[in-house]
Motif scaffolding. Sequence first.
Motif, PDB file in Angstrom:
ATOM      1  N   GLY A 138       1.217  -3.144   2.827  1.00 50.89           N
ATOM      2  CA  GLY A 138       1.766  -4.059   3.821  1.00 50.89           C
ATOM      3  C   GLY A 138       0.746  -4.923   4.524  1.00 50.89           C
ATOM      4  O   GLY A 138       1.098  -5.819   5.292  1.00 50.89           O
ATOM      5  N   GLY A 139      -0.546  -4.660   4.275  1.00 51.33           N
ATOM      6  CA  GLY A 139      -1.601  -5.446   4.896  1.00 51.33           C
ATOM      7  C   GLY A 139      -1.866  -5.044   6.333  1.00 51.33           C
ATOM      8  O   GLY A 139      -1.185  -4.186   6.903  1.00 51.33           O
ATOM      9  N   VAL A 140      -2.891  -5.672   6.920  1.00 53.25           N
ATOM     10  CA  VAL A 140      -3.252  -5.408   8.313  1.00 53.25           C
ATOM     11  C   VAL A 140      -3.306  -6.731   9.067  1.00 53.25           C
ATOM     12  O   VAL A 140      -3.619  -7.782   8.494  1.00 53.25           O
ATOM     13  CB  VAL A 140      -4.605  -4.670   8.422  1.00 53.25           C
ATOM     14  CG1 VAL A 140      -4.522  -3.291   7.803  1.00 53.25           C
ATOM     15  CG2 VAL A 140      -5.724  -5.464   7.767  1.00 53.25           C
ATOM     16  N   ASP A 141      -3.008  -6.673  10.329  1.00 56.14           N
ATOM     17  CA  ASP A 141      -2.917  -7.865  11.167  1.00 56.14           C
ATOM     18  C   ASP A 141      -4.294  -8.445  11.449  1.00 56.14           C
ATOM     19  O   ASP A 141      -5.141  -7.789  12.059  1.00 56.14           O
ATOM     20  CB  ASP A 141      -2.210  -7.515  12.468  1.00 56.14           C
ATOM     21  CG  ASP A 141      -2.061  -8.726  13.380  1.00 56.14           C
ATOM     22  OD1 ASP A 141      -1.767  -9.817  12.864  1.00 56.14           O
ATOM     23  OD2 ASP A 141      -2.261  -8.565  14.597  1.00 56.14           O
ATOM     24  N   ALA A 142      -4.528  -9.693  11.019  1.00 53.58           N
ATOM     25  CA  ALA A 142      -5.816 -10.347  11.244  1.00 53.58           C
ATOM     26  C   ALA A 142      -6.068 -10.566  12.732  1.00 53.58           C
ATOM     27  O   ALA A 142      -7.203 -10.488  13.199  1.00 53.58           O
ATOM     28  CB  ALA A 142      -5.859 -11.678  10.499  1.00 53.58           C
ATOM     29  N   VAL A 203      -2.813 -13.820   4.153  1.00 54.39           N
ATOM     30  CA  VAL A 203      -1.493 -14.416   3.940  1.00 54.39           C
ATOM     31  C   VAL A 203      -0.648 -14.200   5.194  1.00 54.39           C
ATOM     32  O   VAL A 203      -0.465 -13.068   5.647  1.00 54.39           O
ATOM     33  CB  VAL A 203      -0.784 -13.765   2.730  1.00 54.39           C
ATOM     34  CG1 VAL A 203       0.557 -14.456   2.469  1.00 54.39           C
ATOM     35  CG2 VAL A 203      -1.654 -13.808   1.491  1.00 54.39           C
ATOM     36  N   ASP A 204      -0.185 -15.318   5.778  1.00 55.51           N
ATOM     37  CA  ASP A 204       0.687 -15.241   6.965  1.00 55.51           C
ATOM     38  C   ASP A 204       0.068 -14.378   8.065  1.00 55.51           C
ATOM     39  O   ASP A 204       0.738 -13.563   8.705  1.00 55.51           O
ATOM     40  CB  ASP A 204       2.066 -14.693   6.586  1.00 55.51           C
ATOM     41  CG  ASP A 204       2.814 -15.617   5.622  1.00 55.51           C
ATOM     42  OD1 ASP A 204       2.580 -16.842   5.689  1.00 55.51           O
ATOM     43  OD2 ASP A 204       3.613 -15.108   4.808  1.00 55.51           O
ATOM     44  N   GLY A 205      -1.236 -14.558   8.281  1.00 53.85           N
ATOM     45  CA  GLY A 205      -1.899 -13.871   9.386  1.00 53.85           C
ATOM     46  C   GLY A 205      -2.221 -12.410   9.130  1.00 53.85           C
ATOM     47  O   GLY A 205      -2.588 -11.689  10.069  1.00 53.85           O
ATOM     48  N   LEU A 210      -4.827  -7.576  -3.104  1.00 55.51           N
ATOM     49  CA  LEU A 210      -3.966  -8.089  -4.163  1.00 55.51           C
ATOM     50  C   LEU A 210      -4.074  -7.298  -5.448  1.00 55.51           C
ATOM     51  O   LEU A 210      -3.200  -7.380  -6.298  1.00 55.51           O
ATOM     52  CB  LEU A 210      -4.316  -9.551  -4.462  1.00 55.51           C
ATOM     53  CG  LEU A 210      -4.297 -10.508  -3.269  1.00 55.51           C
ATOM     54  CD1 LEU A 210      -4.582 -11.915  -3.741  1.00 55.51           C
ATOM     55  CD2 LEU A 210      -2.959 -10.439  -2.547  1.00 55.51           C
ATOM     56  N   ALA A 211      -5.162  -6.556  -5.634  1.00 51.55           N
ATOM     57  CA  ALA A 211      -5.350  -5.802  -6.872  1.00 51.55           C
ATOM     58  C   ALA A 211      -6.215  -4.604  -6.576  1.00 51.55           C
ATOM     59  O   ALA A 211      -6.911  -4.544  -5.558  1.00 51.55           O
ATOM     60  CB  ALA A 211      -5.999  -6.676  -7.942  1.00 51.55           C
ATOM     61  N   GLY A 212      -6.166  -3.636  -7.477  1.00 51.01           N
ATOM     62  CA  GLY A 212      -6.951  -2.424  -7.299  1.00 51.01           C
ATOM     63  C   GLY A 212      -6.052  -1.222  -7.344  1.00 51.01           C
ATOM     64  O   GLY A 212      -4.823  -1.336  -7.376  1.00 51.01           O
ATOM     65  N   PRO A 219       1.591 -10.738  -2.255  1.00 43.70           N
ATOM     66  CA  PRO A 219       2.699 -11.181  -1.404  1.00 43.70           C
ATOM     67  C   PRO A 219       2.952 -12.675  -1.581  1.00 43.70           C
ATOM     68  O   PRO A 219       2.090 -13.394  -2.052  1.00 43.70           O
ATOM     69  CB  PRO A 219       2.178 -10.874   0.000  1.00 43.70           C
ATOM     70  CG  PRO A 219       0.697 -10.884  -0.126  1.00 43.70           C
ATOM     71  CD  PRO A 219       0.398 -10.366  -1.503  1.00 43.70           C
ATOM     72  N   PRO A 220       4.136 -13.151  -1.220  1.00 39.89           N
ATOM     73  CA  PRO A 220       4.440 -14.576  -1.343  1.00 39.89           C
ATOM     74  C   PRO A 220       3.421 -15.413  -0.581  1.00 39.89           C
ATOM     75  O   PRO A 220       3.037 -15.086   0.537  1.00 39.89           O
ATOM     76  CB  PRO A 220       5.858 -14.688  -0.726  1.00 39.89           C
ATOM     77  CG  PRO A 220       6.430 -13.306  -0.840  1.00 39.89           C
ATOM     78  CD  PRO A 220       5.281 -12.375  -0.693  1.00 39.89           C
ATOM     79  N   GLY A 221       2.974 -16.480  -1.220  1.00 35.45           N
ATOM     80  CA  GLY A 221       2.030 -17.382  -0.571  1.00 35.45           C
ATOM     81  C   GLY A 221       0.586 -17.046  -0.826  1.00 35.45           C
ATOM     82  O   GLY A 221      -0.312 -17.778  -0.406  1.00 35.45           O
ATOM     83  N   ALA A 222       0.303 -15.938  -1.528  1.00 34.53           N
ATOM     84  CA  ALA A 222      -1.079 -15.584  -1.813  1.00 34.53           C
ATOM     85  C   ALA A 222      -1.664 -16.558  -2.814  1.00 34.53           C
ATOM     86  O   ALA A 222      -1.009 -16.983  -3.757  1.00 34.53           O
ATOM     87  CB  ALA A 222      -1.172 -14.159  -2.356  1.00 34.53           C
ATOM     88  N   VAL A 223      -2.919 -16.918  -2.622  1.00 38.43           N
ATOM     89  CA  VAL A 223      -3.594 -17.854  -3.525  1.00 38.43           C
ATOM     90  C   VAL A 223      -4.122 -17.075  -4.714  1.00 38.43           C
ATOM     91  O   VAL A 223      -4.741 -16.044  -4.540  1.00 38.43           O
ATOM     92  CB  VAL A 223      -4.748 -18.566  -2.798  1.00 38.43           C
ATOM     93  CG1 VAL A 223      -5.446 -19.508  -3.754  1.00 38.43           C
ATOM     94  CG2 VAL A 223      -4.225 -19.329  -1.616  1.00 38.43           C
TER      95      VAL A 223
END
Length: 223
Positions: A138-142, A203-205, A210-212, A219-223
Amino acid sequence: ARAVLAHTADDQAEQVLLGLMRGSGTRALAGMRADRARLLRPFLLGPEIVPGGPVRRVDTELACEALGLEPWHDPHNTDRRHARVRARAALAELEGVLGPGLADGLVRTADLLRADADLLDALTAAARAALPGALDDGGVDAGTLAPLEPALRRRVLRVLLLEAGCPPGSLAVVHVDRVDALLVGWRGQGPADLPGGVRVARVDGRLHALAGPGAPPAPPGAV
C-alpha cells in the motif's frame, strides 16, 4: 553457547580507519561490539570490566611471552591484497608521523559513536513503528516521511527498503539518497532502481515498491 574472539584494540582501530576510508556512516564507524549476542570480544571490554582494557595487540604478545606460549600468526595478516592488512600498515605509519595515541583515539571515537548509533537506532525503530504501511503493501505517506530530520529520515528509508527486499549487503548510501530525493527533491522523476530488483516510485503522494519479493503490481499512475 558463545564464540569468544580475540580482537584487540588495534583491530578496532583498523576497523574504524577502514570505515573512514569508505566514507561510512555512524554505525560502521562505531566498530565492533565487545559483547553482542553470541559473540564476546573480551579484549575490547572497557576498563570498568577489564583493568587496562581495551587490550592492545602488543599486550597479548607480551602475555604469551611471559607465559611461555607460542602464538599462531594468521598468514592472511601479511597479505596486502586484503584491505585490513593495508589499513594496519597505514595505521602504523600514521602513528609514526603523528605520534602515539592514534589507535587509542580511534577506539575512543568508536565507543562514542556506538552510543550515538544506538540512540539513532532506537529513534529509527520508534519512527518506523509509528509509520503505517510498507513500501510493498500500500506504500507509505511521503508527507509523513519528508519532515523528519535528514539523519532519521534516511535511516527509516533504509529500514523500509530492506523490508521491501533490498539485500542489506548491497544497499548503499547512494541508493537511499535516490529514494530520499523522491521525498525532498520531488520533480516528477521516475522510479529509483535499487538492489534486489526493487523499484521505488512516488505516486499520488506515497512511496511504492514496484518490484521485488512480495511487491504488489504497479499502482495506477506509476512511471
